[in-house]
Design a protein around this motif. Structure first.
Motif, PDB file in Angstrom:
ATOM      1  N   HIS A  97       0.919  -1.280   0.196  1.00 23.77           N
ATOM      2  CA  HIS A  97      -0.189  -0.407  -0.606  1.00 23.77           C
ATOM      3  C   HIS A  97       1.228   0.963   0.272  1.00 23.77           C
ATOM      4  O   HIS A  97       1.644   1.665   0.571  1.00 23.77           O
ATOM      5  N   PHE A  98       0.547   1.886  -0.988  1.00 21.09           N
ATOM      6  CA  PHE A  98       1.525   3.158  -1.095  1.00 21.09           C
ATOM      7  C   PHE A  98       0.020   4.700  -1.636  1.00 21.09           C
ATOM      8  O   PHE A  98      -0.735   4.271  -2.961  1.00 21.09           O
ATOM      9  N   PRO A  99      -0.048   5.349  -0.808  1.00 28.26           N
ATOM     10  CA  PRO A  99      -1.538   6.539  -0.963  1.00 28.26           C
ATOM     11  C   PRO A  99      -1.489   7.351  -1.863  1.00 28.26           C
ATOM     12  O   PRO A  99      -1.234   8.767  -1.693  1.00 28.26           O
ATOM     13  N   GLU A 100      -0.825   6.782  -3.058  1.00 27.77           N
ATOM     14  CA  GLU A 100      -0.811   7.476  -4.216  1.00 27.77           C
ATOM     15  C   GLU A 100      -1.306   9.360  -4.742  1.00 27.77           C
ATOM     16  O   GLU A 100      -1.253  10.130  -4.282  1.00 27.77           O
ATOM     17  N   GLU A 101      -2.577   8.040  -4.717  1.00 26.47           N
ATOM     18  CA  GLU A 101      -3.996   9.498  -4.926  1.00 26.47           C
ATOM     19  C   GLU A 101      -4.412  10.449  -3.823  1.00 26.47           C
ATOM     20  O   GLU A 101      -4.662  11.140  -4.597  1.00 26.47           O
ATOM     21  N   HIS A 102      -3.510  10.256  -2.830  1.00 28.40           N
ATOM     22  CA  HIS A 102      -4.658  10.889  -1.537  1.00 28.40           C
ATOM     23  C   HIS A 102      -2.734  11.732  -1.199  1.00 28.40           C
ATOM     24  O   HIS A 102      -3.036  12.847  -0.175  1.00 28.40           O
ATOM     25  N   LEU A 103      -1.840  11.680  -1.270  1.00 29.49           N
ATOM     26  CA  LEU A 103      -0.598  12.530  -1.673  1.00 29.49           C
ATOM     27  C   LEU A 103      -1.849  14.116  -1.502  1.00 29.49           C
ATOM     28  O   LEU A 103      -1.362  14.618  -3.007  1.00 29.49           O
ATOM     29  N   LYS A 104      -0.394  15.192  -0.263  1.00 33.41           N
ATOM     30  CA  LYS A 104      -0.390  16.204  -0.411  1.00 33.41           C
ATOM     31  C   LYS A 104       0.378  16.924  -0.517  1.00 33.41           C
ATOM     32  O   LYS A 104       1.730  16.767   0.213  1.00 33.41           O
ATOM     33  N   SER A 105       0.766  17.807  -2.073  1.00 35.31           N
ATOM     34  CA  SER A 105       1.900  18.599  -2.411  1.00 35.31           C
ATOM     35  C   SER A 105       2.268  19.879  -1.598  1.00 35.31           C
ATOM     36  O   SER A 105       1.743  20.497  -1.149  1.00 35.31           O
ATOM     37  N   TYR A 120       4.066   9.624   4.875  1.00 38.60           N
ATOM     38  CA  TYR A 120       4.240   8.054   3.378  1.00 38.60           C
ATOM     39  C   TYR A 120       5.083   9.418   2.752  1.00 38.60           C
ATOM     40  O   TYR A 120       3.687  10.517   3.371  1.00 38.60           O
ATOM     41  N   HIS A 121       5.423  10.092   2.388  1.00 38.33           N
ATOM     42  CA  HIS A 121       6.708  10.992   1.444  1.00 38.33           C
ATOM     43  C   HIS A 121       6.708  10.626   0.144  1.00 38.33           C
ATOM     44  O   HIS A 121       7.550   9.604  -0.075  1.00 38.33           O
ATOM     45  N   ARG A 122       6.872  11.821  -1.216  1.00 33.48           N
ATOM     46  CA  ARG A 122       7.603  10.986  -2.124  1.00 33.48           C
ATOM     47  C   ARG A 122       8.009  12.026  -2.587  1.00 33.48           C
ATOM     48  O   ARG A 122       8.298  13.408  -2.714  1.00 33.48           O
ATOM     49  N   ILE A 123       9.748  11.726  -3.297  1.00 29.97           N
ATOM     50  CA  ILE A 123      10.763  13.343  -3.645  1.00 29.97           C
ATOM     51  C   ILE A 123      10.796  12.938  -4.679  1.00 29.97           C
ATOM     52  O   ILE A 123      11.055  11.652  -5.573  1.00 29.97           O
ATOM     53  N   ARG A 124      10.174  13.922  -5.761  1.00 32.61           N
ATOM     54  CA  ARG A 124      11.124  13.986  -6.734  1.00 32.61           C
ATOM     55  C   ARG A 124      11.500  14.620  -7.692  1.00 32.61           C
ATOM     56  O   ARG A 124      10.893  15.637  -7.590  1.00 32.61           O
ATOM     57  N   VAL A 125      12.794  13.944  -8.655  1.00 34.23           N
ATOM     58  CA  VAL A 125      13.434  14.736  -9.012  1.00 34.23           C
ATOM     59  C   VAL A 125      13.615  14.373 -10.430  1.00 34.23           C
ATOM     60  O   VAL A 125      13.493  13.913 -11.117  1.00 34.23           O
ATOM     61  N   PHE A 138       9.318   5.218   3.273  1.00 31.23           N
ATOM     62  CA  PHE A 138       7.765   4.532   3.644  1.00 31.23           C
ATOM     63  C   PHE A 138       7.858   4.404   5.760  1.00 31.23           C
ATOM     64  O   PHE A 138       8.899   4.804   6.042  1.00 31.23           O
ATOM     65  N   PRO A 139       6.562   4.902   6.000  1.00 31.21           N
ATOM     66  CA  PRO A 139       6.485   5.059   7.830  1.00 31.21           C
ATOM     67  C   PRO A 139       7.138   3.555   8.155  1.00 31.21           C
ATOM     68  O   PRO A 139       6.699   2.590   7.601  1.00 31.21           O
ATOM     69  N   THR A 140       8.432   3.008   9.198  1.00 28.52           N
ATOM     70  CA  THR A 140       8.393   1.771   9.978  1.00 28.52           C
ATOM     71  C   THR A 140       6.715   1.918  10.648  1.00 28.52           C
ATOM     72  O   THR A 140       5.890   2.425  10.894  1.00 28.52           O
ATOM     73  N   GLN A 141       6.767   0.498  11.023  1.00 22.31           N
ATOM     74  CA  GLN A 141       5.617   0.188  11.952  1.00 22.31           C
ATOM     75  C   GLN A 141       6.019   0.546  13.488  1.00 22.31           C
ATOM     76  O   GLN A 141       4.660   1.095  13.266  1.00 22.31           O
ATOM     77  N   ALA A 142       6.251   1.301  13.084  1.00 19.02           N
ATOM     78  CA  ALA A 142       6.392   2.112  14.909  1.00 19.02           C
ATOM     79  C   ALA A 142       5.817   3.677  14.985  1.00 19.02           C
ATOM     80  O   ALA A 142       5.055   4.023  15.483  1.00 19.02           O
ATOM     81  N   GLU A 143       6.239   3.621  13.969  1.00 20.44           N
ATOM     82  CA  GLU A 143       5.907   5.235  12.749  1.00 20.44           C
ATOM     83  C   GLU A 143       4.306   5.386  12.783  1.00 20.44           C
ATOM     84  O   GLU A 143       3.526   5.827  13.613  1.00 20.44           O
ATOM     85  N   ARG A 144       4.227   4.188  12.849  1.00 13.08           N
ATOM     86  CA  ARG A 144       2.569   4.209  11.935  1.00 13.08           C
ATOM     87  C   ARG A 144       1.489   3.640  12.886  1.00 13.08           C
ATOM     88  O   ARG A 144       0.633   3.807  13.633  1.00 13.08           O
ATOM     89  N   THR A 145       2.025   2.691  14.234  1.00 12.92           N
ATOM     90  CA  THR A 145       1.532   2.485  15.803  1.00 12.92           C
ATOM     91  C   THR A 145       1.421   3.906  16.068  1.00 12.92           C
ATOM     92  O   THR A 145       0.595   4.314  16.716  1.00 12.92           O
ATOM     93  N   ALA A 146       1.981   5.291  16.347  1.00 14.82           N
ATOM     94  CA  ALA A 146       2.320   6.325  16.920  1.00 14.82           C
ATOM     95  C   ALA A 146       1.611   7.391  16.261  1.00 14.82           C
ATOM     96  O   ALA A 146       0.384   7.679  16.695  1.00 14.82           O
ATOM     97  N   LEU A 147       1.259   6.720  14.984  1.00 13.28           N
ATOM     98  CA  LEU A 147       0.617   7.445  14.147  1.00 13.28           C
ATOM     99  C   LEU A 147      -0.671   7.468  14.546  1.00 13.28           C
ATOM    100  O   LEU A 147      -1.952   7.914  14.807  1.00 13.28           O
TER     101      LEU A 147
END
Length: 469
Positions: A97-105, A120-125, A138-147
Protein backbone atom coordinates in the motif's frame (compact mmCIF):
# COMPACT_ATOMS: atom_id res chain seq x y z
CA UNK A 1 -38.46 5.98 18.10
CA UNK A 2 -39.17 8.33 15.11
CA UNK A 3 -40.83 10.83 17.47
CA UNK A 4 -37.84 10.69 19.84
CA UNK A 5 -35.44 11.19 16.92
CA UNK A 6 -37.54 14.09 15.62
CA UNK A 7 -37.54 15.75 19.05
CA UNK A 8 -33.79 15.21 19.44
CA UNK A 9 -32.96 16.72 16.03
CA UNK A 10 -35.32 19.62 16.67
CA UNK A 11 -33.87 20.41 20.09
CA UNK A 12 -32.06 23.72 20.53
CA UNK A 13 -29.30 21.97 22.51
CA UNK A 14 -28.78 19.40 19.74
CA UNK A 15 -28.51 22.12 17.13
CA UNK A 16 -26.01 24.05 19.23
CA UNK A 17 -24.00 20.86 19.72
CA UNK A 18 -23.95 20.32 15.94
CA UNK A 19 -22.82 23.92 15.46
CA UNK A 20 -20.04 23.33 18.00
CA UNK A 21 -19.00 20.14 16.19
CA UNK A 22 -19.00 21.83 12.79
CA UNK A 23 -16.98 24.70 14.26
CA UNK A 24 -14.38 22.25 15.62
CA UNK A 25 -14.14 20.51 12.22
CA UNK A 26 -13.86 23.87 10.45
CA UNK A 27 -11.03 24.99 12.79
CA UNK A 28 -9.09 21.77 12.12
CA UNK A 29 -9.57 22.00 8.35
CA UNK A 30 -8.53 25.65 8.26
CA UNK A 31 -5.51 24.93 10.47
CA UNK A 32 -4.49 22.03 8.21
CA UNK A 33 -4.70 24.12 5.04
CA UNK A 34 -3.00 27.12 6.65
CA UNK A 35 -0.10 24.90 7.73
CA UNK A 36 0.61 23.79 4.16
CA UNK A 37 -0.07 27.27 2.79
CA UNK A 38 2.48 28.86 5.13
CA UNK A 39 5.00 26.25 4.06
CA UNK A 40 4.49 27.15 0.41
CA UNK A 41 4.96 30.92 1.00
CA UNK A 42 8.69 30.79 1.68
CA UNK A 43 11.64 28.45 1.74
CA UNK A 44 12.24 27.00 5.18
CA UNK A 45 15.31 25.23 6.56
CA UNK A 46 13.53 21.91 6.07
CA UNK A 47 12.91 22.66 2.40
CA UNK A 48 16.50 23.68 1.80
CA UNK A 49 17.73 20.50 3.44
CA UNK A 50 15.29 18.38 1.45
CA UNK A 51 16.55 19.89 -1.78
CA UNK A 52 20.13 19.13 -0.72
CA UNK A 53 19.13 15.60 0.27
CA UNK A 54 17.42 15.02 -3.10
CA UNK A 55 20.50 16.32 -4.95
CA UNK A 56 22.71 14.03 -2.86
CA UNK A 57 20.58 10.96 -3.72
CA UNK A 58 20.78 11.79 -7.42
CA UNK A 59 24.57 12.11 -7.20
CA UNK A 60 24.75 8.77 -5.36
CA UNK A 61 23.01 7.01 -8.27
CA UNK A 62 25.12 8.70 -10.94
CA UNK A 63 24.18 9.74 -14.42
CA UNK A 64 22.57 7.82 -15.89
CA UNK A 65 21.24 6.27 -12.64
CA UNK A 66 22.86 2.97 -11.69
CA UNK A 67 20.14 0.36 -11.12
CA UNK A 68 22.33 -1.87 -8.92
CA UNK A 69 23.30 1.07 -6.76
CA UNK A 70 19.61 2.07 -6.56
CA UNK A 71 18.68 -1.43 -5.31
CA UNK A 72 21.32 -1.30 -2.57
CA UNK A 73 20.34 2.26 -1.59
CA UNK A 74 16.63 1.41 -1.50
CA UNK A 75 17.08 -1.59 0.81
CA UNK A 76 19.50 0.30 3.07
CA UNK A 77 17.37 3.47 3.41
CA UNK A 78 13.98 1.67 3.36
CA UNK A 79 12.68 3.41 0.22
CA UNK A 80 11.53 2.70 -3.33
CA UNK A 81 13.39 4.31 -6.24
CA UNK A 82 11.73 4.69 -9.64
CA UNK A 83 13.57 5.75 -12.79
CA UNK A 84 11.33 7.23 -15.46
CA UNK A 85 13.60 7.51 -18.46
CA UNK A 86 15.39 5.26 -20.98
CA UNK A 87 15.17 1.69 -19.69
CA UNK A 88 12.75 2.61 -16.87
CA UNK A 89 12.95 0.50 -13.71
CA UNK A 90 11.81 0.25 -10.06
CA UNK A 91 14.12 -0.88 -7.25
CA UNK A 92 14.06 -1.04 -3.43
CA UNK A 93 11.06 -1.77 -1.20
CA UNK A 94 7.73 -2.48 -2.82
CA UNK A 95 4.99 -2.30 -0.14
CA UNK A 96 1.42 -3.43 -0.79
CA UNK A 97 0.00 0.00 0.00
CA UNK A 98 1.19 3.48 -0.95
CA UNK A 99 -1.39 6.32 -0.99
CA UNK A 100 -0.31 7.85 -4.29
CA UNK A 101 -3.77 9.32 -5.11
CA UNK A 102 -4.09 11.05 -1.70
CA UNK A 103 -0.61 12.56 -1.35
CA UNK A 104 -0.60 16.27 -0.49
CA UNK A 105 2.01 18.28 -2.40
CA UNK A 106 3.68 20.86 -0.15
CA UNK A 107 6.96 21.71 -1.90
CA UNK A 108 7.52 22.58 -5.53
CA UNK A 109 10.82 24.38 -5.97
CA UNK A 110 12.68 24.07 -9.23
CA UNK A 111 13.28 20.43 -10.19
CA UNK A 112 12.29 19.10 -6.76
CA UNK A 113 8.70 18.24 -5.77
CA UNK A 114 7.72 16.80 -2.34
CA UNK A 115 4.32 15.32 -1.34
CA UNK A 116 3.34 13.63 1.94
CA UNK A 117 0.50 11.90 3.77
CA UNK A 118 0.44 10.17 7.18
CA UNK A 119 4.18 9.40 7.24
CA UNK A 120 4.43 8.50 3.53
CA UNK A 121 6.64 10.84 1.45
CA UNK A 122 7.46 11.16 -2.24
CA UNK A 123 10.46 13.14 -3.51
CA UNK A 124 10.49 13.59 -7.27
CA UNK A 125 13.54 15.09 -9.02
CA UNK A 126 13.53 16.17 -12.65
CA UNK A 127 16.80 15.11 -14.26
CA UNK A 128 16.13 16.22 -17.80
CA UNK A 129 13.18 16.78 -20.07
CA UNK A 130 10.85 13.82 -19.57
CA UNK A 131 13.26 12.03 -17.18
CA UNK A 132 12.63 11.85 -13.43
CA UNK A 133 13.88 10.01 -10.37
CA UNK A 134 11.22 9.31 -7.71
CA UNK A 135 12.10 8.36 -4.13
CA UNK A 136 9.17 6.93 -2.10
CA UNK A 137 9.76 6.83 1.67
CA UNK A 138 7.65 4.59 3.95
CA UNK A 139 6.94 4.90 7.68
CA UNK A 140 8.18 2.17 9.97
CA UNK A 141 5.82 0.00 12.01
CA UNK A 142 6.60 2.05 15.11
CA UNK A 143 5.82 5.27 13.24
CA UNK A 144 2.48 3.87 11.95
CA UNK A 145 1.55 2.74 15.48
CA UNK A 146 2.39 6.18 16.88
CA UNK A 147 0.36 7.83 14.12
CA UNK A 148 -2.69 5.67 14.87
CA UNK A 149 -2.27 6.38 18.58
CA UNK A 150 -2.15 10.09 17.80
CA UNK A 151 -5.32 9.80 15.70
CA UNK A 152 -7.26 8.07 18.47
CA UNK A 153 -5.93 10.53 21.02
CA UNK A 154 -7.02 13.41 18.80
CA UNK A 155 -10.53 11.96 18.40
CA UNK A 156 -10.82 11.25 22.13
CA UNK A 157 -9.71 14.73 23.14
CA UNK A 158 -12.04 16.28 20.57
CA UNK A 159 -14.98 14.23 21.91
CA UNK A 160 -14.08 15.17 25.50
CA UNK A 161 -13.90 18.86 24.63
CA UNK A 162 -17.24 18.57 22.81
CA UNK A 163 -18.91 16.89 25.80
CA UNK A 164 -17.53 19.45 28.25
CA UNK A 165 -18.59 22.27 25.95
CA UNK A 166 -22.06 20.76 25.52
CA UNK A 167 -22.49 20.38 29.28
CA UNK A 168 -21.33 23.93 29.91
CA UNK A 169 -23.67 25.17 27.17
CA UNK A 170 -26.65 23.35 28.75
CA UNK A 171 -25.71 24.85 32.11
CA UNK A 172 -25.65 28.36 30.67
CA UNK A 173 -28.96 27.83 28.87
CA UNK A 174 -30.85 26.49 31.90
CA UNK A 175 -33.14 29.55 31.84
CA UNK A 176 -34.52 28.34 28.50
CA UNK A 177 -35.80 25.17 30.21
CA UNK A 178 -37.11 27.21 33.15
CA UNK A 179 -39.00 29.52 30.80
CA UNK A 180 -40.45 26.55 28.92
CA UNK A 181 -41.73 25.05 32.20
CA UNK A 182 -43.12 28.45 33.18
CA UNK A 183 -44.92 28.82 29.86
CA UNK A 184 -46.45 25.34 30.29
CA UNK A 185 -47.57 26.26 33.83
CA UNK A 186 -49.26 29.43 32.53
CA UNK A 187 -50.88 27.42 29.75
CA UNK A 188 -52.31 25.07 32.39
CA UNK A 189 -53.64 27.98 34.44
CA UNK A 190 -50.95 28.21 37.16
CA UNK A 191 -50.34 31.95 37.22
CA UNK A 192 -48.56 31.69 40.60
CA UNK A 193 -45.62 29.88 38.96
CA UNK A 194 -42.30 31.75 38.90
CA UNK A 195 -39.08 30.83 37.13
CA UNK A 196 -35.71 30.96 38.94
CA UNK A 197 -33.53 33.99 38.31
CA UNK A 198 -30.20 32.28 39.10
CA UNK A 199 -28.43 33.48 35.96
CA UNK A 200 -26.67 36.55 34.61
CA UNK A 201 -26.80 38.95 31.72
CA UNK A 202 -29.54 38.94 29.12
CA UNK A 203 -31.04 35.65 30.33
CA UNK A 204 -31.48 37.10 33.83
CA UNK A 205 -33.23 40.12 32.30
CA UNK A 206 -35.47 37.73 30.35
CA UNK A 207 -36.43 35.63 33.42
CA UNK A 208 -37.10 38.76 35.49
CA UNK A 209 -39.29 40.20 32.75
CA UNK A 210 -41.14 36.89 32.47
CA UNK A 211 -41.80 36.80 36.23
CA UNK A 212 -42.93 40.43 36.20
CA UNK A 213 -45.31 39.63 33.35
CA UNK A 214 -46.72 36.67 35.29
CA UNK A 215 -47.16 38.77 38.43
CA UNK A 216 -49.04 41.44 36.51
CA UNK A 217 -51.15 38.88 34.69
CA UNK A 218 -51.95 37.12 37.96
CA UNK A 219 -53.00 40.43 39.51
CA UNK A 220 -55.30 41.20 36.59
CA UNK A 221 -56.95 37.77 36.68
CA UNK A 222 -57.33 37.83 40.47
CA UNK A 223 -58.85 41.31 40.24
CA UNK A 224 -61.38 40.09 37.71
CA UNK A 225 -62.21 37.08 39.87
CA UNK A 226 -62.60 39.24 42.97
CA UNK A 227 -64.86 41.62 41.08
CA UNK A 228 -66.98 38.74 39.81
CA UNK A 229 -67.23 37.19 43.29
CA UNK A 230 -68.04 40.51 44.94
CA UNK A 231 -70.78 41.19 42.40
CA UNK A 232 -72.13 37.67 42.88
CA UNK A 233 -72.22 38.08 46.66
CA UNK A 234 -73.92 41.44 46.39
CA UNK A 235 -76.55 40.10 43.99
CA UNK A 236 -77.68 37.29 46.28
CA UNK A 237 -79.49 39.62 48.69
CA UNK A 238 -81.57 41.55 46.09
CA UNK A 239 -82.42 38.29 44.30
CA UNK A 240 -83.69 36.83 47.58
CA UNK A 241 -85.79 39.96 48.10
CA UNK A 242 -87.21 39.71 44.58
CA UNK A 243 -88.14 36.07 45.15
CA UNK A 244 -90.02 37.00 48.33
CA UNK A 245 -91.86 39.80 46.52
CA UNK A 246 -92.81 37.47 43.65
CA UNK A 247 -94.27 35.01 46.14
CA UNK A 248 -96.68 37.77 47.18
CA UNK A 249 -97.70 38.51 43.60
CA UNK A 250 -99.68 35.32 43.13
CA UNK A 251 -99.57 33.20 39.98
CA UNK A 252 -99.64 34.26 36.37
CA UNK A 253 -97.73 33.89 33.08
CA UNK A 254 -95.56 36.96 33.65
CA UNK A 255 -94.87 36.04 37.27
CA UNK A 256 -93.85 32.52 36.21
CA UNK A 257 -91.46 33.90 33.60
CA UNK A 258 -89.91 36.23 36.18
CA UNK A 259 -89.47 33.35 38.61
CA UNK A 260 -87.71 31.37 35.88
CA UNK A 261 -85.33 34.28 35.22
CA UNK A 262 -84.59 34.58 38.93
CA UNK A 263 -83.86 30.87 39.17
CA UNK A 264 -81.37 31.16 36.29
CA UNK A 265 -79.65 34.12 37.96
CA UNK A 266 -79.51 32.28 41.28
CA UNK A 267 -78.06 29.17 39.61
CA UNK A 268 -75.41 31.26 37.85
CA UNK A 269 -74.36 32.98 41.09
CA UNK A 270 -74.28 29.65 42.97
CA UNK A 271 -72.08 28.12 40.26
CA UNK A 272 -69.69 31.09 40.32
CA UNK A 273 -69.33 30.95 44.09
CA UNK A 274 -68.90 27.16 44.08
CA UNK A 275 -66.18 27.33 41.41
CA UNK A 276 -64.37 30.02 43.42
CA UNK A 277 -64.57 27.88 46.54
CA UNK A 278 -63.08 24.93 44.66
CA UNK A 279 -60.16 27.05 43.47
CA UNK A 280 -59.35 28.85 46.71
CA UNK A 281 -60.59 26.55 49.46
CA UNK A 282 -59.35 23.12 48.40
CA UNK A 283 -59.01 22.08 52.03
CA UNK A 284 -62.77 22.48 52.45
CA UNK A 285 -63.44 19.33 50.38
CA UNK A 286 -65.05 16.52 52.38
CA UNK A 287 -62.78 13.78 51.10
CA UNK A 288 -63.36 10.10 51.78
CA UNK A 289 -62.48 6.84 50.01
CA UNK A 290 -65.34 6.35 47.58
CA UNK A 291 -66.16 3.94 44.76
CA UNK A 292 -66.09 5.98 41.55
CA UNK A 293 -68.30 3.38 39.85
CA UNK A 294 -71.06 3.93 42.40
CA UNK A 295 -70.73 7.72 42.02
CA UNK A 296 -70.95 7.34 38.22
CA UNK A 297 -74.15 5.30 38.66
CA UNK A 298 -75.59 7.97 40.97
CA UNK A 299 -74.81 10.73 38.45
CA UNK A 300 -76.38 8.70 35.63
CA UNK A 301 -79.49 8.19 37.77
CA UNK A 302 -79.99 11.96 37.92
CA UNK A 303 -80.45 12.14 34.15
CA UNK A 304 -82.60 9.00 33.88
CA UNK A 305 -85.23 9.17 31.17
CA UNK A 306 -83.55 11.86 29.05
CA UNK A 307 -82.96 11.00 25.40
CA UNK A 308 -80.86 9.52 23.94
CA UNK A 309 -79.98 7.79 27.23
CA UNK A 310 -76.77 6.87 29.01
CA UNK A 311 -74.73 3.66 28.77
CA UNK A 312 -72.49 2.77 31.72
CA UNK A 313 -69.23 0.93 31.13
CA UNK A 314 -67.80 0.15 34.55
CA UNK A 315 -65.32 -2.42 35.89
CA UNK A 316 -66.75 -5.35 37.83
CA UNK A 317 -64.87 -4.41 41.02
CA UNK A 318 -64.76 -1.16 42.98
CA UNK A 319 -62.47 1.68 41.90
CA UNK A 320 -61.67 3.72 44.97
CA UNK A 321 -60.40 7.28 45.08
CA UNK A 322 -60.09 9.84 47.87
CA UNK A 323 -62.73 12.35 46.72
CA UNK A 324 -65.64 14.49 47.83
CA UNK A 325 -68.53 12.26 46.64
CA UNK A 326 -71.02 15.12 46.27
CA UNK A 327 -68.60 17.14 44.14
CA UNK A 328 -67.75 14.18 41.91
CA UNK A 329 -71.47 13.51 41.34
CA UNK A 330 -71.89 17.20 40.47
CA UNK A 331 -68.93 16.96 38.08
CA UNK A 332 -70.29 13.90 36.26
CA UNK A 333 -73.82 15.32 36.32
CA UNK A 334 -72.67 18.49 34.54
CA UNK A 335 -70.74 16.49 31.94
CA UNK A 336 -73.70 14.15 31.31
CA UNK A 337 -76.08 17.12 31.12
CA UNK A 338 -73.92 18.77 28.44
CA UNK A 339 -73.55 15.49 26.52
CA UNK A 340 -77.31 14.82 26.51
CA UNK A 341 -78.15 18.44 25.74
CA UNK A 342 -76.03 18.52 22.58
CA UNK A 343 -76.87 15.00 21.36
CA UNK A 344 -79.87 14.52 19.12
CA UNK A 345 -82.72 12.36 20.39
CA UNK A 346 -81.98 9.89 17.58
CA UNK A 347 -78.24 9.79 18.27
CA UNK A 348 -76.44 6.89 19.92
CA UNK A 349 -76.59 6.88 23.74
CA UNK A 350 -74.07 8.85 25.75
CA UNK A 351 -71.34 6.58 27.15
CA UNK A 352 -70.10 6.98 30.73
CA UNK A 353 -66.97 4.85 31.27
CA UNK A 354 -64.49 4.11 34.04
CA UNK A 355 -61.15 2.32 33.79
CA UNK A 356 -57.76 2.08 35.51
CA UNK A 357 -54.77 3.76 33.85
CA UNK A 358 -51.76 3.09 36.06
CA UNK A 359 -52.09 5.07 39.29
CA UNK A 360 -55.15 7.03 38.17
CA UNK A 361 -58.79 6.32 37.40
CA UNK A 362 -60.07 7.57 34.05
CA UNK A 363 -63.73 8.67 33.88
CA UNK A 364 -64.92 9.30 30.32
CA UNK A 365 -68.11 10.85 28.95
CA UNK A 366 -68.58 10.27 25.22
CA UNK A 367 -71.43 11.65 23.15
CA UNK A 368 -72.22 11.27 19.46
CA UNK A 369 -73.46 14.79 18.82
CA UNK A 370 -72.39 17.39 16.29
CA UNK A 371 -69.01 17.97 17.94
CA UNK A 372 -67.18 21.17 18.85
CA UNK A 373 -65.22 23.38 16.40
CA UNK A 374 -61.45 23.11 16.80
CA UNK A 375 -61.08 26.84 17.39
CA UNK A 376 -63.44 26.63 20.41
CA UNK A 377 -61.62 23.80 22.24
CA UNK A 378 -58.96 25.97 23.96
CA UNK A 379 -61.71 28.18 25.49
CA UNK A 380 -64.12 25.53 26.78
CA UNK A 381 -63.12 25.92 30.44
CA UNK A 382 -63.29 29.72 30.46
CA UNK A 383 -66.18 31.16 32.52
CA UNK A 384 -69.13 32.34 30.41
CA UNK A 385 -67.72 30.83 27.21
CA UNK A 386 -70.28 29.00 25.09
CA UNK A 387 -69.89 27.40 21.69
CA UNK A 388 -73.53 28.35 21.08
CA UNK A 389 -73.46 32.05 21.98
CA UNK A 390 -77.22 32.49 21.61
CA UNK A 391 -77.96 31.30 25.20
CA UNK A 392 -81.43 30.18 24.22
CA UNK A 393 -83.79 28.54 26.68
CA UNK A 394 -83.50 25.30 24.70
CA UNK A 395 -79.79 24.97 25.47
CA UNK A 396 -79.83 27.01 28.69
CA UNK A 397 -76.84 27.75 30.89
CA UNK A 398 -74.34 30.57 31.04
CA UNK A 399 -71.14 28.78 30.07
CA UNK A 400 -70.15 28.06 33.68
CA UNK A 401 -70.64 24.28 33.84
CA UNK A 402 -67.26 23.26 32.43
CA UNK A 403 -65.48 25.96 34.44
CA UNK A 404 -66.98 24.42 37.58
CA UNK A 405 -66.00 20.92 36.38
CA UNK A 406 -62.39 22.02 35.90
CA UNK A 407 -62.33 23.63 39.36
CA UNK A 408 -63.64 20.40 40.96
CA UNK A 409 -61.10 18.22 39.12
CA UNK A 410 -58.15 20.48 39.96
CA UNK A 411 -59.27 20.65 43.61
CA UNK A 412 -58.94 16.83 43.70
CA UNK A 413 -55.47 16.95 42.11
CA UNK A 414 -56.77 15.53 38.82
CA UNK A 415 -56.80 16.48 35.16
CA UNK A 416 -59.61 17.07 32.66
CA UNK A 417 -59.31 17.14 28.87
CA UNK A 418 -61.72 17.41 25.94
CA UNK A 419 -61.35 15.84 22.50
CA UNK A 420 -63.92 16.67 19.85
CA UNK A 421 -64.41 16.76 16.12
CA UNK A 422 -67.24 17.87 13.89
CA UNK A 423 -69.41 14.88 12.96
CA UNK A 424 -67.61 12.57 15.42
CA UNK A 425 -68.84 13.86 18.76
CA UNK A 426 -67.08 14.80 21.98
CA UNK A 427 -65.03 12.84 24.52
CA UNK A 428 -64.33 14.30 27.97
CA UNK A 429 -61.69 12.49 30.07
CA UNK A 430 -61.26 13.05 33.81
CA UNK A 431 -58.21 11.57 35.59
CA UNK A 432 -58.36 11.17 39.39
CA UNK A 433 -55.70 9.60 41.64
CA UNK A 434 -56.48 6.14 43.02
CA UNK A 435 -56.41 5.16 46.69
CA UNK A 436 -53.34 2.99 47.41
CA UNK A 437 -54.40 -0.32 48.96
CA UNK A 438 -52.39 -3.18 50.40
CA UNK A 439 -52.39 -6.26 48.25
CA UNK A 440 -53.47 -4.38 45.13
CA UNK A 441 -56.47 -2.30 44.22
CA UNK A 442 -59.04 -5.09 44.51
CA UNK A 443 -60.08 -4.44 40.90
CA UNK A 444 -61.73 -7.01 38.74
CA UNK A 445 -60.70 -7.28 35.12
CA UNK A 446 -64.15 -7.91 33.68
CA UNK A 447 -66.18 -4.96 32.47
CA UNK A 448 -69.95 -4.63 32.36
CA UNK A 449 -71.88 -2.60 29.80
CA UNK A 450 -75.35 -1.33 30.54
CA UNK A 451 -77.78 1.53 30.30
CA UNK A 452 -77.82 3.72 33.41
CA UNK A 453 -80.10 2.31 36.12
CA UNK A 454 -83.89 2.04 35.66
CA UNK A 455 -84.58 2.99 39.25
CA UNK A 456 -82.63 5.65 41.14
CA UNK A 457 -82.55 3.45 44.22
CA UNK A 458 -81.22 0.39 42.44
CA UNK A 459 -77.54 -0.59 42.84
CA UNK A 460 -76.00 0.20 39.44
CA UNK A 461 -73.43 -2.61 39.79
CA UNK A 462 -76.25 -5.18 39.87
CA UNK A 463 -77.84 -3.92 36.66
CA UNK A 464 -77.87 -6.34 33.74
CA UNK A 465 -76.10 -5.89 30.41
CA UNK A 466 -77.95 -3.44 28.14
CA UNK A 467 -80.41 -2.38 30.82
CA UNK A 468 -82.09 0.98 30.27
CA UNK A 469 -83.31 3.56 32.77
Amino acid sequence: MPNLLHRATGSLFTRLALILLLAAIAVNVVTYHLFFSVQSWGQTALERNLEEYAAHLVRELGSPPDRTRAAELGMRLDMRITWDGPGAWVEGRNPEHFPEEHLKSWLEDGPVQVASLHGYHRIRVRIASGQTLTFDLFPTQAERTALRRYGWLFLGLTALIMLVGYGFMRYLLRPVCWLTEGARAVRDGDLAHRVPEACRGELRDLTQTFNQMLARLEGVVQGQQRLLLDVSHELRTPITRLKLRLELCGDGPEVGAMRGDLREMQDMITTLLEAARMRHEIGMLHREPADLGALAGAAAGRVAGRAPGVVLRLPAGPVRSLVDPAQVVTLLGNLLDNALKYSGSEAAPVELGLEIQGAVAALTVRDHGAGIPAEALPHLFEPFFRVDESRTRETGGFGLGLALCQAIVHAHGGHIAVRSQRGWGTLVTVLLPLVAQEGGTGMGCATSQRKAGRSPGRNPRKAGRGERI
